[in-house]
Design an enzyme around this catalytic site. Structure first.
Site, PDB file in Angstrom:
ATOM      1  N   ARG A  69      -8.223   1.436  -6.898  1.00 35.38           N
ATOM      2  CA  ARG A  69      -8.150   2.789  -6.321  1.00 35.38           C
ATOM      3  C   ARG A  69      -7.743   3.794  -7.390  1.00 35.38           C
ATOM      4  O   ARG A  69      -8.249   4.917  -7.432  1.00 35.38           O
ATOM      5  CB  ARG A  69      -7.177   2.797  -5.135  1.00 35.38           C
ATOM      6  CG  ARG A  69      -7.218   4.087  -4.368  1.00 35.38           C
ATOM      7  CD  ARG A  69      -6.501   3.984  -3.041  1.00 35.38           C
ATOM      8  NE  ARG A  69      -5.069   3.744  -3.196  1.00 35.38           N
ATOM      9  CZ  ARG A  69      -4.233   3.588  -2.185  1.00 35.38           C
ATOM     10  NH1 ARG A  69      -4.693   3.629  -0.941  1.00 35.38           N
ATOM     11  NH2 ARG A  69      -2.953   3.381  -2.394  1.00 35.38           N
TER      12      ARG A  69
ATOM     13  N   GLU B 178      -6.196  12.080   9.085  1.00 34.80           N
ATOM     14  CA  GLU B 178      -5.091  11.149   8.840  1.00 34.80           C
ATOM     15  C   GLU B 178      -3.766  11.878   8.973  1.00 34.80           C
ATOM     16  O   GLU B 178      -3.724  13.106   9.144  1.00 34.80           O
ATOM     17  CB  GLU B 178      -5.233  10.472   7.480  1.00 34.80           C
ATOM     18  CG  GLU B 178      -5.100  11.380   6.291  1.00 34.80           C
ATOM     19  CD  GLU B 178      -5.193  10.600   4.969  1.00 34.80           C
ATOM     20  OE1 GLU B 178      -6.297  10.543   4.421  1.00 34.80           O
ATOM     21  OE2 GLU B 178      -4.177  10.071   4.504  1.00 34.80           O
TER      22      GLU B 178
ATOM     23  N   LYS C  32      -5.994   9.231  -4.541  1.00 30.17           N
ATOM     24  CA  LYS C  32      -4.546   9.461  -4.396  1.00 30.17           C
ATOM     25  C   LYS C  32      -4.068  10.461  -5.453  1.00 30.17           C
ATOM     26  O   LYS C  32      -3.207  10.164  -6.300  1.00 30.17           O
ATOM     27  CB  LYS C  32      -3.794   8.118  -4.461  1.00 30.17           C
ATOM     28  CG  LYS C  32      -2.650   8.097  -3.447  1.00 30.17           C
ATOM     29  CD  LYS C  32      -2.182   6.722  -3.145  1.00 30.17           C
ATOM     30  CE  LYS C  32      -0.826   6.700  -2.487  1.00 30.17           C
ATOM     31  NZ  LYS C  32      -0.702   7.447  -1.251  1.00 30.17           N
TER      32      LYS C  32
HETATM   33  C1  COI Z   1       2.516   5.101   0.320  1.00 32.18           C
HETATM   34  O1  COI Z   1       2.355   4.736   1.482  1.00 32.18           O
HETATM   35  O2  COI Z   1       2.824   4.296  -0.565  1.00 32.18           O
HETATM   36  C2  COI Z   1       2.331   6.499  -0.065  1.00 32.18           C
HETATM   37  O3  COI Z   1       2.012   6.716  -1.196  1.00 32.18           O
HETATM   38  C3  COI Z   1       2.573   7.595   0.893  1.00 32.18           C
HETATM   39  C4  COI Z   1       3.660   8.520   0.398  1.00 32.18           C
HETATM   40  C5  COI Z   1       3.615   9.774   1.193  1.00 32.18           C
HETATM   41  C6  COI Z   1       5.011   7.884   0.474  1.00 32.18           C
END
Ligand code: COI
Length: 354
Positions: A99, A237, A201
């Site tokens: 990813r 989401e 991300k």
């Molecule tokens: C995760 O779930 O690891 C994320 O990166 C979300 C984040 C908003 C804590």
């Protein structure tokens, strides 16, 4: 690797090792500095250097760094768990590596190879081993970052990149713990849009979510559920996780077509559900369908698999009962049982690191 320095948060465990002095019952999802971070740089030739461990701490950045000025950055979230069989395990770490690669391509950044990424994550966990919570008390959250750290004034890819991994022991993401979440459907603000960076991300996806999130939290909601930015009617989401609905035993989740993060927990739950014989549909979900759903739940690395207890949309609030024999319970317990080693890991999702 530098030797441990004295740290007032540590006590001696009797074996000559220092254990962190942490109230594991109340650890929550916050930043607890650990011993080491991994740092690896990449300059113009797109080759990453050897990488090194440094004591966890501040990093020095040019004020003109691409990440500071233009948001050229990505992150990942992973967890290492201490199992009752003594094994320290990661869950599908290659998925995070891939990813990040896809995200790096979108953000014009070089990325470490998947093997290098996973190897660095494993070493970071081992370097911070004493911070992995005792079995059942939480996990070591691992945060790989890929940042454009070279100085750049005009809008262009940065001339230097830094891959960093740090870690922190964590407990439940939401203050509700594993109790059902109360979500607010946001209509004014959007998280992402087709053609943007919502499907990777990127760090740029998160700061814009702070305002709607803060507003929703001040009204007592756990998190915000976003709608698509074109029609303003399809569910996308939650700020921190993906969403699933269940109706008549059919499980549905929005498709990852550019504006939705392809969550690794999301993907795993789809695979677990199909393996258990459920029909799973990745399709557009109209917001009205939430009002008719039997169950709603969220998935994410930080969040794990969390039930939704209510959703508020315009002036309507719909509540969901958590059925002990329902789909959420089955998904959560199977997902956890694979991680804990209580059922067979037939897809080889678990990677042992000790
Ligand atoms: C995760 O779930 O690891 C994320 O990166 C979300 C984040 C908003 C804590």
């Amino acid at each position: 690797m530098p030797s441990h320095s004295f740290d007032s948060r540590l006590t001696c465990n009797g074996n000559g090792h220092m254990d962190p002095e942490i109230d594991w019952e109340n650890v929550g999802f916050g930043m607890t500095p650990t011993d080491y971070m991994y740092v690896m740089k990449c300059s113009d030739d797109d080759e990453f250097d050897k990488g090194q461990f440094l004591p966890y701490g501040n990093i020095e950045l040019s004020p003109a760094a691409g990440v500071l000025n233009y948001g050229q950055g990505l992150f990942e979230g992973m967890k290492a768990m201490r199992r009752e069989d003594g094994k320290i395990v990661l869950f599908r770490p290659h998925e995070n590596a891939l990813r990040m690669k896809i995200g790096a391509e979108r953000m014009c950044m070089p990325s470490p190879s998947a093997d290098l990424f996973v190897d660095a994550v494993k070493k970071t966990v081992l370097a911070n081993k004493r911070w992995i919570p005792p079995t059942g008390k939480g996990t070591l959250y691992i945060r790989p970052l890929l940042l454009g750290t070279g100085p750049i004034l005009g809008l262009s890819p940065a001339p230097e990149y830094t891959f960093i991994i740090y870690a922190s022991p964590v407990g439940n993401y939401f203050k509700e713990g594993s109790a059902p979440l109360n979500l607010y459907v946001e209509e004014e603000f959007h998280r992402a849009f087709r053609g943007g960076a919502g499907g990777v991300k990127s760090i740029t996806n998160y700061a814009p979510a702070l305002k709607p999130l803060t507003m929703a939290k001040s009204r007592g909601f756990s998190d915000v559920l976003y709608l698509d930015s074109v029609h303003k009617k399809y569910v996308e989401e939650v700020s921190s996780c993906n969403i699933f609905i269940v109706k008549d035993n059919v499980i549905s989740t929005p498709p990852t077509k550019g504006s939705i993060l392809p969550g690794i927990t999301r993907k795993s739950i789809i695979e677990i559900a199909r393996d258990q014989g459920y029909q799973v549909e990745e399709r557009l979900i109209e917001v009205e369908e939430l009002l008719e759903a039997d169950e709603v739940f969220c998935t994410g690395t930080a969040v794990v698999v969390n039930p939704v207890g209510s959703i508020t949309y315009q002036d309507k609030r719909v509540e969901y009962q958590i059925d002990e024999n329902g789909v959420y319970k089955k998904m959560f317990s199977t997902y956890m049982a694979i991680q804990n080693g209580h059922i067979e890991d037939k897809n080889e999702w678990i990677v042992e690191i000790n």
